[in-house]
Structures are given as C-alpha cells and as structure tokens.
Design an enzyme around this catalytic site. Structure first.
Site, PDB file in Angstrom:
ATOM      1  N   CYS A  15       0.865  -1.147  -0.038  1.00 31.51           N
ATOM      2  CA  CYS A  15       0.004  -0.017  -0.114  1.00 31.51           C
ATOM      3  C   CYS A  15       1.025   1.377  -0.099  1.00 31.51           C
ATOM      4  O   CYS A  15       1.710   1.560   0.991  1.00 31.51           O
ATOM      5  CB  CYS A  15      -0.868  -0.049   1.129  1.00 31.51           C
ATOM      6  SG  CYS A  15      -1.907   1.499   1.370  1.00 31.51           S
ATOM      7  N   ARG A  18      -0.300   4.505   3.020  1.00 32.29           N
ATOM      8  CA  ARG A  18      -0.213   4.400   4.471  1.00 32.29           C
ATOM      9  C   ARG A  18      -0.054   5.733   5.235  1.00 32.29           C
ATOM     10  O   ARG A  18      -0.088   5.475   6.444  1.00 32.29           O
ATOM     11  CB  ARG A  18       0.839   3.333   4.513  1.00 32.29           C
ATOM     12  CG  ARG A  18       0.544   1.806   4.190  1.00 32.29           C
ATOM     13  CD  ARG A  18       1.505   0.955   4.702  1.00 32.29           C
ATOM     14  NE  ARG A  18       2.476   0.797   3.456  1.00 32.29           N
ATOM     15  CZ  ARG A  18       3.937   0.304   3.526  1.00 32.29           C
ATOM     16  NH1 ARG A  18       4.158  -0.308   4.684  1.00 32.29           N
ATOM     17  NH2 ARG A  18       4.608   0.028   2.645  1.00 32.29           N
ATOM     18  N   GLU A 185      -4.969   3.204 -10.286  1.00 25.03           N
ATOM     19  CA  GLU A 185      -5.911   1.994 -10.300  1.00 25.03           C
ATOM     20  C   GLU A 185      -6.928   1.651 -11.172  1.00 25.03           C
ATOM     21  O   GLU A 185      -7.237   0.687 -12.005  1.00 25.03           O
ATOM     22  CB  GLU A 185      -6.263   1.769  -8.687  1.00 25.03           C
ATOM     23  CG  GLU A 185      -5.154   2.017  -7.830  1.00 25.03           C
ATOM     24  CD  GLU A 185      -6.000   1.812  -6.593  1.00 25.03           C
ATOM     25  OE1 GLU A 185      -6.124   2.727  -5.966  1.00 25.03           O
ATOM     26  OE2 GLU A 185      -6.308   0.736  -6.194  1.00 25.03           O
TER      27      GLU A 185
END
Ligand code: ARG
Length: 311
Positions: A15, A18, A185
């Site tokens: 990730c 974070r 994404e």
C-alpha cells in the site's frame, strides 16, 4: 482490535497510501449473527465511508462465522458471452456464482454485483445494493469533448471485502476495509488493461493516433488521456482521489514519520511503483524490505460451495 486494524494497514507492504493509517475509522460488528444484519452493517459501512464523496478510510469487523463472498463491496459483474467478455473479467467466476444463487444478470458493462453473505455453513444469502448507496463517477476529459461519449465510469470507493485481518493470534475473516483510489488503479489498470476494460484502442482512435504502429506510442498517449480524465472527473464530482505523484510524496512523508518514530518501514517494490511513468517517482529507484510484519491483512482461500447441488 481497532488499533490492531490500524497497525495492519501500517504494515501493508503493497500500500502506497499508508500515511493515513492512524485515521482509519473502525466499526466493531462482532455481535451480528444474521445475514440481513450483516447486509445492514455493510450498507452503513458504504454510506459512512462514501460520505458523499469525501471518502473516509473505514473498516468493519465481523465475527468468526461471517464470510463475505464479494472481492469488493461494490464491483462490476463480468460475463463471457460467445467468447466475448462483457463487463469486468475479474468478476466472471463470482458472477457465475451469483447467477447460480438466483441473481438476474443484465449483461451490461457496469452491473453492480449483489452482496453475498454467508454465516457458518449456511447457504449464502444475496442482497442487491440500493442505487442510493452506489456512488459512481462518469468520466469526461478537460480537453476532449468526445470523451464522455465513450460512457466510461467507475465506482467511487474501493472496499476490499475478501482479505483476512490477522492481529496476533486472532484471524478475522470478514473485515472489509477501504481507502480512496489512486487514479492509476482505474486509469492504468481497470479501464486500460487488455484483459480488463481495454479502453486504450478506442481512446487512441478518437485522438487520431496511428494505432497500426506500436512505435507511435498510441498506447502511452491514450493512457495519459484516460488518466487525466479519471483524475479530472473524480475531482469535478467531489470524490476523493489521489494522483500517483502526490501519492508517492505522501508515502515519502509516511517513511519520514516512521523513521522519526524509530520504526523501519517495509514495502513491496512491485506494488509501490505506480503502473504509469514509474521512473518519474522516487520509489522507482529504491529497494524495499518486503518482510511481513504483524498485524497484517492477507489473502485467504475463497469460500467454496457447489451451489447448483444445493437445495
Ligand atoms: N486496485 C483495486 C481496484 O482497482 C483496489 C485496491 C485498493 N485500493 C485502494 N486505493 N485502497 O479496484
């Protein structure tokens, strides 16, 4: 337990987001023992996390007996019809299971799947999401008027619902969580990958690029256009999103803070490097220690049931 969920996020090597681990909002729903109540709790998660577009990182934690079959709480169906894929290819198997459970497919590109909730060994129950809970963003481009004619869209909030959360000796198999999207994404994977929505050829064509020659870099140019559209449209719709350059900067700040706190960060280079213009970001040049710390989130075996043979 909620603090453990935050640490699990902090330790998630894949990730990039974070920096915000300590802001995770945790909801304890371990008292629920009924499918419909799980559904209600998931609706509350979706509504709270979506927050009209100002997305709040959220996790809802259920008891041992609960399993959510969906990969994400909101996800588009995928169908294979006469050798052609309609919708999201990553959903094909799950969509088949939904149909076997009695869901009526409409064979569209963007059909939101029902929630499939199982308690213990009972036959899973299916629930349609109300339209009012599904925030989506229609894509347009700041410079190209034709872009919205492509009728592309994506949902606002990525809510992973099939991973387990491990805190010390305890494993939570149903603990759906969400952050907000990083633009790539959607724009460099979900809508771009050849085996997903494969939108680059049509975009390149509309841009008037030479799609016959790879060396015209039509794929790269179309990728930039699509990713501009994603970031522009989410911003315009008031839906939280981050571009990959800013996300990497935020990750650097996370690293600095961790260092100041006397902790060594771990990370997975393959996942931290963004899928477009990787070498324009600092993470590209650096090695990461991919050691797995606890607490953490993990993939888990999908619940398997031979639905057609069920009563
Ligand atoms: N990559 C996944 C998707 O495109 C979502 C994974 C979680 N992403 C996030 N920004 N929290 O649907």
């Amino acid at each position: 337990m909620i603090f453990g969920a935050k640490l699990a996020w902090r330790n998630s090597n894949k990730c990039i987001g974070r920096l915000f681990w300590d802001s995770l909002h945790g909801i304890d729903r371990r008292n629920i023992t009924d499918e419909r109540d799980v559904f209600q709790a998931l609706l509350e998660h979706i509504d709270f996390a979506t927050n009209g577009g100002k997305i709040k990182p959220t996790i809802t934690i259920f008891s041992d007996a609960v399993r959510i079959w969906n990969h994400q709480l909101i996800r588009y169906a995928g169908y294979e019809v006469e050798g052609e894929v309609i919708g999201d290819s990553t959903s094909i198997e799950f969509t088949k299971q939904c149909i076997a459970l009695g869901w009526t497919p409409s064979y569209g590109q963007f059909d939101v799947l029902p929630l499939v909730i199982q308690i213990g060994e009972r036959r899973p129950k299916m629930f349609d999401l109300p339209k009012s809970s599904i925030l989506e963003v229609s894509l347009s481009h700041p410079d190209y008027d034709w872009f919205e004619e492509l009728q592309l869209k994506w949902y606002a909030v990525p809510m992973i619902s099939d991973m387990s959360m491990e805190i010390g000796d305890t494993l939570f198999k149903a603990a759906p969580f969400n952050g907000w999207y990083m633009g790539t994404e959607i724009g460099a994977r979900n809508l771009a990958d050849e085996h997903r929505y494969n939108c680059l050829p049509i975009i390149a064509e509309k841009m008037g690029l030479n799609v016959k020659r790879k060396s015209s870099l039509w794929q790269d140019a179309a990728l930039v256009t699509l990713n501009q559209a994603v970031l522009y449209s989410y911003k315009k719709a008031g839906v939280s999103i981050v571009d990959h350059h800013t996300a990497v900067e935020q990750f650097e700040l996370f690293e600095k803070k961790e260092q100041q706190a006397g902790r060594k960060i771990t990370g997975n280079w393959m996942w931290l490097v963004p899928p477009m213009s990787p070498a324009t970001t600092s993470v590209y040049y650096r090695p990461f220690n991919n050691e797995k710390k606890s607490p953490n989130y993990a993939y888990q075996p999908a619940p398997i049931l031979l639905l057609p043979s069920l009563p």
